[in-house]
Design a protein around this motif. Structure first.
Motif, PDB file in Angstrom:
ATOM      1  N   PHE A  10      78.152  33.742  44.275  1.00 10.86           N
ATOM      2  CA  PHE A  10      78.973  32.935  43.378  1.00 10.86           C
ATOM      3  C   PHE A  10      78.240  32.356  42.173  1.00 10.86           C
ATOM      4  N   PHE A  11      76.958  32.525  42.086  1.00 14.44           N
ATOM      5  CA  PHE A  11      76.172  31.886  41.030  1.00 14.44           C
ATOM      6  C   PHE A  11      75.782  32.907  39.973  1.00 14.44           C
ATOM      7  N   ASP A  12      76.278  32.732  38.752  1.00 14.90           N
ATOM      8  CA  ASP A  12      75.914  33.604  37.638  1.00 14.90           C
ATOM      9  C   ASP A  12      74.940  32.841  36.760  1.00 14.90           C
ATOM     10  N   ASP A  13      73.689  33.268  36.770  1.00 18.30           N
ATOM     11  CA  ASP A  13      72.680  32.556  36.005  1.00 18.30           C
ATOM     12  C   ASP A  13      72.319  33.287  34.710  1.00 18.30           C
ATOM     13  N   SER A  14      73.283  34.008  34.160  1.00 17.53           N
ATOM     14  CA  SER A  14      73.081  34.662  32.877  1.00 17.53           C
ATOM     15  C   SER A  14      74.013  34.030  31.841  1.00 17.53           C
ATOM     16  N   LEU A  15      73.807  34.398  30.604  1.00 16.79           N
ATOM     17  CA  LEU A  15      74.611  33.889  29.506  1.00 16.79           C
ATOM     18  C   LEU A  15      75.114  35.088  28.713  1.00 16.79           C
ATOM     19  N   SER A  16      76.377  35.103  28.366  1.00 13.37           N
ATOM     20  CA  SER A  16      76.946  36.204  27.589  1.00 13.37           C
ATOM     21  C   SER A  16      77.299  35.708  26.199  1.00 13.37           C
ATOM     22  N   LEU A  17      76.748  36.397  25.173  1.00 17.57           N
ATOM     23  CA  LEU A  17      76.995  36.012  23.789  1.00 17.57           C
ATOM     24  C   LEU A  17      77.612  37.184  23.033  1.00 17.57           C
ATOM     25  N   PRO A  18      78.828  37.001  22.486  1.00 14.91           N
ATOM     26  CA  PRO A  18      79.464  38.076  21.721  1.00 14.91           C
ATOM     27  C   PRO A  18      78.986  38.074  20.267  1.00 14.91           C
ATOM     28  N   ILE A  19      78.532  39.231  19.808  1.00 14.88           N
ATOM     29  CA  ILE A  19      78.081  39.386  18.426  1.00 14.88           C
ATOM     30  C   ILE A  19      78.611  40.718  17.903  1.00 14.88           C
ATOM     31  N   GLY A  20      79.365  40.674  16.845  1.00 15.82           N
ATOM     32  CA  GLY A  20      79.844  41.890  16.208  1.00 15.82           C
ATOM     33  C   GLY A  20      80.626  42.814  17.116  1.00 15.82           C
ATOM     34  N   GLY A  21      81.435  42.260  17.999  1.00 17.16           N
ATOM     35  CA  GLY A  21      82.255  43.074  18.884  1.00 17.16           C
ATOM     36  C   GLY A  21      81.564  43.530  20.153  1.00 17.16           C
ATOM     37  N   LYS A  22      80.303  43.187  20.329  1.00 20.70           N
ATOM     38  CA  LYS A  22      79.554  43.552  21.538  1.00 20.70           C
ATOM     39  C   LYS A  22      79.099  42.274  22.226  1.00 20.70           C
ATOM     40  N   THR A  23      79.131  42.264  23.539  1.00 24.51           N
ATOM     41  CA  THR A  23      78.654  41.109  24.296  1.00 24.51           C
ATOM     42  C   THR A  23      77.266  41.410  24.837  1.00 24.51           C
ATOM     43  N   TYR A  24      76.315  40.546  24.462  1.00 25.76           N
ATOM     44  CA  TYR A  24      74.935  40.670  24.932  1.00 25.76           C
ATOM     45  C   TYR A  24      74.745  39.747  26.122  1.00 25.76           C
ATOM     46  N   ARG A  25      74.184  40.289  27.181  1.00 26.56           N
ATOM     47  CA  ARG A  25      73.907  39.497  28.384  1.00 26.56           C
ATOM     48  C   ARG A  25      72.478  38.979  28.295  1.00 26.56           C
ATOM     49  N   ILE A  26      72.351  37.666  28.263  1.00 21.87           N
ATOM     50  CA  ILE A  26      71.040  37.022  28.225  1.00 21.87           C
ATOM     51  C   ILE A  26      70.655  36.750  29.679  1.00 21.87           C
ATOM     52  N   PRO A  27      69.572  37.381  30.142  1.00 20.27           N
ATOM     53  CA  PRO A  27      69.193  37.181  31.544  1.00 20.27           C
ATOM     54  C   PRO A  27      68.642  35.770  31.776  1.00 20.27           C
ATOM     55  N   PRO A  28      68.634  35.320  33.014  1.00 22.64           N
ATOM     56  CA  PRO A  28      68.089  33.996  33.296  1.00 22.64           C
ATOM     57  C   PRO A  28      66.604  33.948  32.959  1.00 22.64           C
ATOM     58  N   ALA A  29      66.164  32.791  32.515  1.00 24.36           N
ATOM     59  CA  ALA A  29      64.746  32.614  32.184  1.00 24.36           C
ATOM     60  C   ALA A  29      63.919  32.549  33.455  1.00 24.36           C
ATOM     61  N   ASP A  30      62.695  33.040  33.348  1.00 22.14           N
ATOM     62  CA  ASP A  30      61.772  32.848  34.472  1.00 22.14           C
ATOM     63  C   ASP A  30      61.305  31.389  34.451  1.00 22.14           C
ATOM     64  N   ALA A  31      60.643  30.969  35.503  1.00 24.54           N
ATOM     65  CA  ALA A  31      60.249  29.567  35.637  1.00 24.54           C
ATOM     66  C   ALA A  31      59.336  29.120  34.499  1.00 24.54           C
ATOM     67  N   GLU A  32      58.402  29.955  34.093  1.00 27.36           N
ATOM     68  CA  GLU A  32      57.469  29.597  33.028  1.00 27.36           C
ATOM     69  C   GLU A  32      58.210  29.351  31.711  1.00 27.36           C
ATOM     70  N   THR A  33      59.137  30.229  31.374  1.00 28.40           N
ATOM     71  CA  THR A  33      59.912  30.070  30.143  1.00 28.40           C
ATOM     72  C   THR A  33      60.821  28.846  30.235  1.00 28.40           C
ATOM     73  N   GLY A  34      61.444  28.640  31.386  1.00 27.69           N
ATOM     74  CA  GLY A  34      62.297  27.477  31.571  1.00 27.69           C
ATOM     75  C   GLY A  34      61.548  26.172  31.387  1.00 27.69           C
ATOM     76  N   LEU A  35      60.379  26.070  31.972  1.00 26.85           N
ATOM     77  CA  LEU A  35      59.576  24.852  31.836  1.00 26.85           C
ATOM     78  C   LEU A  35      59.085  24.672  30.402  1.00 26.85           C
ATOM     79  N   PHE A  36      58.692  25.768  29.750  1.00 25.73           N
ATOM     80  CA  PHE A  36      58.277  25.706  28.353  1.00 25.73           C
ATOM     81  C   PHE A  36      59.418  25.177  27.478  1.00 25.73           C
TER      82      PHE A  36
END
Length: 155
Positions: A10-36
């Motif tokens: 039930f947990f979707d940890d990605s982000l979907s961003l529509p640009i120019g008619g296409k939806t890009y799936r942004i994957p979840p950040a790893d722990a290092e990137t999240g903390l940064f």
């Protein structure tokens, strides 16, 4: 004893961003990137509130690296699709706010579009204006969004 369902059900940890008619799936950040990102957000909030910040400003290369980190595999996909740099920057800042903050803050930024800098941020910042060639022109706007977000919270 409580029985927990598998988080993947039930947990979707990605982000979907529509640009120019296409939806890009942004994957979840790893722990290092999240903390940064959280450290960078905290520094932005401190700077917006006039506190001394002991963190280097992102130069153009550092900003590009940040976008690569926060957009993950979608960054290369956007480059391959020839998405313009201003759109990649907007997606990158949105992803940064999603990682460091939450989806609501990211959505507000996304929906604001490529507007001029927020007045309260531009007045107190030495960062180049949007018309400059520096890639760091969005920094004041990030500070303004993060400062507004933190204003209602108590520690």
């Amino acid at each position: 004893m409580a029985q927990f369902r598998d988080l993947d059900e039930f947990f979707d940890d990605s982000l979907s961003l529509p640009i120019g008619g296409k939806t890009y799936r942004i994957p979840p950040a790893d722990a290092e990137t999240g903390l940064f990102c959280q450290r960078l957000m905290a520094a932005g909030i401190d700077a917006a509130n006039g506190r001394e910040v002991d963190a280097a400003n992102l130069d153009d290369d550092g900003e590009t690296d940040l976008y690569r980190r926060v957009l993950g595999t979608a960054y290369a996909e956007m480059i391959a699709d020839k998405v313009t740099w201003p759109r990649i920057k907007h997606a990158g800042v949105t992803a940064f706010l999603w990682i460091a903050g939450d989806a609501d803050t990211a959505a507000k930024y996304w929906d604001a579009g490529p507007e001029e800098e927020a007045p309260e941020a531009g007045a107190a910042s030495s960062t180049p204006s949007r018309g400059s060639t520096s890639g760091t022109s969005r920094t004041p706007r990030i500070k303004a969004v993060t400062a507004k977000r933190s204003a209602g919270k108590t520690s």
